[in-house]
Design a protein around this motif. Structure first.
Motif, PDB file in Angstrom:
ATOM      1  N   LYS A  94       0.826  -1.218   0.000  1.00 61.74           N
ATOM      2  CA  LYS A  94       0.000   0.000   0.000  1.00 61.74           C
ATOM      3  C   LYS A  94       0.860   1.267   0.000  1.00 61.74           C
ATOM      4  O   LYS A  94       0.591   2.205  -0.733  1.00 61.74           O
ATOM      5  CB  LYS A  94      -0.931   0.010   1.214  1.00 61.74           C
ATOM      6  CG  LYS A  94      -1.832   1.215   1.222  1.00 61.74           C
ATOM      7  CD  LYS A  94      -2.759   1.274   2.402  1.00 61.74           C
ATOM      8  CE  LYS A  94      -3.584   2.557   2.296  1.00 61.74           C
ATOM      9  NZ  LYS A  94      -3.930   3.109   3.582  1.00 61.74           N
ATOM     10  N   ASN A  95       1.904   1.267   0.812  1.00 57.80           N
ATOM     11  CA  ASN A  95       2.720   2.481   0.943  1.00 57.80           C
ATOM     12  C   ASN A  95       4.141   2.296   0.441  1.00 57.80           C
ATOM     13  O   ASN A  95       5.008   3.111   0.752  1.00 57.80           O
ATOM     14  CB  ASN A  95       2.745   2.926   2.406  1.00 57.80           C
ATOM     15  CG  ASN A  95       1.377   3.378   2.856  1.00 57.80           C
ATOM     16  OD1 ASN A  95       0.726   4.157   2.166  1.00 57.80           O
ATOM     17  ND2 ASN A  95       0.900   2.846   3.966  1.00 57.80           N
ATOM     18  N   ASN A  96       4.402   1.221  -0.280  1.00 59.89           N
ATOM     19  CA  ASN A  96       5.789   0.968  -0.669  1.00 59.89           C
ATOM     20  C   ASN A  96       6.180   1.822  -1.882  1.00 59.89           C
ATOM     21  O   ASN A  96       5.553   1.747  -2.933  1.00 59.89           O
ATOM     22  CB  ASN A  96       6.015  -0.533  -0.907  1.00 59.89           C
ATOM     23  CG  ASN A  96       5.943  -1.305   0.416  1.00 59.89           C
ATOM     24  OD1 ASN A  96       5.693  -0.704   1.469  1.00 59.89           O
ATOM     25  ND2 ASN A  96       6.160  -2.590   0.375  1.00 59.89           N
ATOM     26  N   VAL A  97       7.188   2.638  -1.693  1.00 61.45           N
ATOM     27  CA  VAL A  97       7.587   3.642  -2.692  1.00 61.45           C
ATOM     28  C   VAL A  97       8.626   3.025  -3.621  1.00 61.45           C
ATOM     29  O   VAL A  97       9.614   2.464  -3.150  1.00 61.45           O
ATOM     30  CB  VAL A  97       8.222   4.855  -1.984  1.00 61.45           C
ATOM     31  CG1 VAL A  97       8.525   5.965  -2.975  1.00 61.45           C
ATOM     32  CG2 VAL A  97       7.331   5.349  -0.863  1.00 61.45           C
ATOM     33  N   CYS A  98       8.425   3.149  -4.934  1.00 58.66           N
ATOM     34  CA  CYS A  98       9.330   2.427  -5.844  1.00 58.66           C
ATOM     35  C   CYS A  98       9.145   2.913  -7.282  1.00 58.66           C
ATOM     36  O   CYS A  98       8.115   3.481  -7.624  1.00 58.66           O
ATOM     37  CB  CYS A  98       8.958   0.943  -5.762  1.00 58.66           C
ATOM     38  SG  CYS A  98      10.193  -0.175  -6.421  1.00 58.66           S
ATOM     39  N   GLY A  99      10.184   2.650  -8.100  1.00 56.60           N
ATOM     40  CA  GLY A  99      10.039   2.872  -9.535  1.00 56.60           C
ATOM     41  C   GLY A  99       9.320   1.683 -10.183  1.00 56.60           C
ATOM     42  O   GLY A  99       8.751   1.799 -11.257  1.00 56.60           O
ATOM     43  N   GLY A 100       9.383   0.545  -9.514  1.00 53.45           N
ATOM     44  CA  GLY A 100       8.681  -0.646 -10.036  1.00 53.45           C
ATOM     45  C   GLY A 100       9.367  -1.261 -11.241  1.00 53.45           C
ATOM     46  O   GLY A 100       8.714  -1.838 -12.109  1.00 53.45           O
ATOM     47  N   GLY A 101      10.703  -1.142 -11.290  1.00 50.19           N
ATOM     48  CA  GLY A 101      11.442  -1.763 -12.401  1.00 50.19           C
ATOM     49  C   GLY A 101      12.116  -3.041 -11.939  1.00 50.19           C
ATOM     50  O   GLY A 101      12.658  -3.104 -10.835  1.00 50.19           O
ATOM     51  N   MET A 102      12.050  -4.066 -12.764  1.00 51.23           N
ATOM     52  CA  MET A 102      12.775  -5.312 -12.471  1.00 51.23           C
ATOM     53  C   MET A 102      13.120  -5.982 -13.797  1.00 51.23           C
ATOM     54  O   MET A 102      12.625  -5.573 -14.840  1.00 51.23           O
ATOM     55  CB  MET A 102      11.937  -6.243 -11.588  1.00 51.23           C
ATOM     56  CG  MET A 102      10.693  -6.734 -12.265  1.00 51.23           C
ATOM     57  SD  MET A 102       9.489  -7.484 -11.165  1.00 51.23           S
ATOM     58  CE  MET A 102      10.396  -8.587 -10.306  1.00 51.23           C
ATOM     59  N   SER A 103      13.963  -7.009 -13.764  1.00 53.37           N
ATOM     60  CA  SER A 103      14.332  -7.636 -15.035  1.00 53.37           C
ATOM     61  C   SER A 103      13.154  -8.463 -15.545  1.00 53.37           C
ATOM     62  O   SER A 103      12.357  -9.006 -14.764  1.00 53.37           O
ATOM     63  CB  SER A 103      15.563  -8.528 -14.852  1.00 53.37           C
ATOM     64  OG  SER A 103      15.201  -9.699 -14.169  1.00 53.37           O
ATOM     65  N   GLU A 104      13.072  -8.545 -16.857  1.00 54.95           N
ATOM     66  CA  GLU A 104      12.001  -9.342 -17.471  1.00 54.95           C
ATOM     67  C   GLU A 104      12.161 -10.813 -17.096  1.00 54.95           C
ATOM     68  O   GLU A 104      11.197 -11.540 -16.870  1.00 54.95           O
ATOM     69  CB  GLU A 104      12.056  -9.176 -18.996  1.00 54.95           C
ATOM     70  CG  GLU A 104      10.894  -9.830 -19.711  1.00 54.95           C
ATOM     71  CD  GLU A 104      10.986  -9.634 -21.212  1.00 54.95           C
ATOM     72  OE1 GLU A 104      12.042  -9.952 -21.786  1.00 54.95           O
ATOM     73  OE2 GLU A 104      10.004  -9.159 -21.810  1.00 54.95           O
ATOM     74  N   GLN A 105      13.438 -11.206 -16.965  1.00 50.62           N
ATOM     75  CA  GLN A 105      13.727 -12.599 -16.606  1.00 50.62           C
ATOM     76  C   GLN A 105      13.107 -12.957 -15.239  1.00 50.62           C
ATOM     77  O   GLN A 105      12.518 -14.016 -15.077  1.00 50.62           O
ATOM     78  CB  GLN A 105      15.245 -12.743 -16.538  1.00 50.62           C
ATOM     79  CG  GLN A 105      15.728 -14.151 -16.675  1.00 50.62           C
ATOM     80  CD  GLN A 105      17.249 -14.200 -16.493  1.00 50.62           C
ATOM     81  OE1 GLN A 105      17.863 -13.241 -16.010  1.00 50.62           O
ATOM     82  NE2 GLN A 105      17.840 -15.305 -16.859  1.00 50.62           N
ATOM     83  N   ARG A 106      13.232 -12.039 -14.290  1.00 51.10           N
ATOM     84  CA  ARG A 106      12.671 -12.289 -12.955  1.00 51.10           C
ATOM     85  C   ARG A 106      11.144 -12.335 -13.022  1.00 51.10           C
ATOM     86  O   ARG A 106      10.504 -13.188 -12.411  1.00 51.10           O
ATOM     87  CB  ARG A 106      13.146 -11.200 -11.984  1.00 51.10           C
ATOM     88  CG  ARG A 106      12.551 -11.238 -10.601  1.00 51.10           C
ATOM     89  CD  ARG A 106      12.798 -12.514  -9.818  1.00 51.10           C
ATOM     90  NE  ARG A 106      14.191 -12.918  -9.820  1.00 51.10           N
ATOM     91  CZ  ARG A 106      14.654 -14.056  -9.293  1.00 51.10           C
ATOM     92  NH1 ARG A 106      13.829 -14.927  -8.741  1.00 51.10           N
ATOM     93  NH2 ARG A 106      15.936 -14.326  -9.345  1.00 51.10           N
ATOM     94  N   ALA A 107      10.566 -11.401 -13.801  1.00 57.59           N
ATOM     95  CA  ALA A 107       9.100 -11.374 -13.924  1.00 57.59           C
ATOM     96  C   ALA A 107       8.611 -12.696 -14.520  1.00 57.59           C
ATOM     97  O   ALA A 107       7.602 -13.258 -14.076  1.00 57.59           O
ATOM     98  CB  ALA A 107       8.682 -10.200 -14.802  1.00 57.59           C
TER      99      ALA A 107
END
Ligand SMILES: Cc1cc2nc3c(=O)[nH]c(=O)nc-3n(C[C@H](O)[C@H](O)[C@H](O)COP(=O)(O)OP(=O)(O)OC[C@H]3O[C@@H](n4cnc5c(N)ncnc54)[C@H](O)[C@@H]3O)c2cc1C
Length: 375
Positions: free
Chosen positions: A40-53
């Protein structure tokens, strides 16, 4: 007093990954989260590797976008980098990982904050508070996955923040229905960040705009820095006339903790400083370390051995990962480059351009290293 085999404090990517593994082996896991729902409150750019996703098999409703490349804006030029990423929203992603842990048998307690931890008779007692009362949970093992301000500090383990090993990040989420942008853009300019960068990361119906800077290198106020970034030519063109939905700031650890375990205790993710110091990215490290912690916790429960020595297996396994190797390398380089940045304000940006951007020729590297002598 409630009783559990393992208490996991914090349901970010680290905590939910650990809980998922331990509960999957049939042990009784309590996953406690201070917020109303995970993320709910986690601040982030929300980027990760496609491999991990892909490894996480993220469904379409969680995977916001596949990102085929990045564009890096340096003072000496603009570079495209063919690195594949995925884009997620933490408000959905963290919830998804926590629900997966619940489906595997963990009990998730939301709006429940760990306020104190004590050792008692060879076990760990976690004191929690929700709006109504204080409760206690007794367990064999506690996993600190509570982020940068971890309670693990009380036991001399985990991340201990100071202005030189911590960054401040500010994120604005901007309404952008059916956002057509398909790539990440990073901006390196010392007016944006003396040690870090500004970014725009697209989501399906949003644009995540952020700035992050090592605290000791922030010149002035982070809000003014964000205003400067938002008014820069590329960013202002993209966000012009669009509504800012929310503004959130948070800290980012930039140095791995020395100690990440003790008797009956493991520390994972940001709580252990497991973030790449140059990129400020820690989601994947949190997941990788969380899964290792989960497997070591299962062995400890199987063997009924929660000694510091037995749990050192967690540190050993984490230090064998490629994630650890890259994080450690960046941490060592940071110590080396930080003092040099007083002589060359762009030393970090140059190093990043030369080391992490693909297909930069030798001549080009030379020109970058000598900037601003040869423009
Ligand atoms: C501005 C910004 C941008 C970032 N962008 C990226 C990015 O694009 N990509 C990337 O990989 N990383 C990024 N990061 C870093 C990333 O967010 C973290 O590395 C990652 O979230 C670490 O996961 P975690 O589970 O260890 O900790 P967290 O995500 O911080 O989760 C900790 C959880 O514990 C809960 N909690 C805390 N204290 C308690 C308590 N006492 N009791 C109960 N619950 C508690 C919190 O509410 C939270 O849910 C960014 C960070 C910031 C600040």
């Amino acid at each position: 007093m409630d009783v559990a085999d393992v208490v996991v404090i914090g349901s970010g990517p680290a905590g939910s990954s650990t809980a998922n593994i331990v509960a999957g082996a049939g042990y009784n896991v309590l996953l406690i989260e201070k917020d109303e729902w995970p993320g709910k409150n986690n601040v982030c750019g929300g980027g990760m590797s496609e491999q991990r996703a892909d490894k996480l098999k993220l469904p379409d409703k969680i995977l916001e976008k596949r990102i085929p490349y990045e564009v890096h804006h340096f003072p000496w030029g603009v570079y495209e980098n063919r690195e594949r990423h995925a884009s997620i929203l933490r408000s959905k992603f963290d919830r998804y990982l926590a629900e997966r842990a619940e489906e595997n048998g963990s009990t998730l307690l939301t709006s429940t904050k760990a306020v104190n931890i004590k050792r008692r008779d060879g076990r760990i007692v976690v004191y929690t508070s929700n709006k109504k009362n204080i409760s206690t949970i007794s367990s064999d093992l506690v996993i600190f996955a509570d982020g940068v301000n971890t309670l693990a500090k009380k036991f001399g383990i985990g991340f201990k923040k100071d202005n030189n090993n911590t960054a401040l990040g500010l994120v604005y989420e901007i309404e952008y229905k059916e956002n057509p942008i398909d790539h990440y853009e990073m901006f390196y300019d010392r007016n944006i960040s003396g040690w870090g960068y500004g970014w725009i990361f697209p989501k399906k119906d949003l644009m995540n705009v952020g700035v992050g800077c090592r605290i000791s290198k922030i010149r002035g106020n982070i809000k003014d820095i964000m205003n400067y970034f938002m008014s820069s030519p590329v960013v202002s063109t993209i966000i012009q006339g669009r509504k800012i939905l929310n503004k959130k700031a948070a800290l980012i650890p930039l140095a791995p903790a020395r100690e990440i375990h003790d008797q009956s205790m493991l520390v994972v993710g940001d709580a252990a400083g497991m973030v790449y110091p140059f990129f400020g990215a820690g989601i994947e490290n949190a997941i990788v370390a969380g899964e290792i912690a989960g497997r070591v916790a299962i062995s400890a429960l199987d063997e009924n051995d929660f000694s510091k020595q037995f749990l050192s297996e967690y540190k050993k396994q984490w230090e064998k990962t490629s994630n650890y190797a890259l994080m450690k390398r960046q941490s060592i380089m940071s110590k080396f480059l930080l003092p040099l940045s007083n002589l060359d304000a762009y030393i970090l940006q140059k190093y990043m351009n030369i080391s992490y951007i693909n297909d930069v020729s030798r001549n080009e590297k030379m020109r970058i290293a000598l900037y601003p002598l040869f423009r």
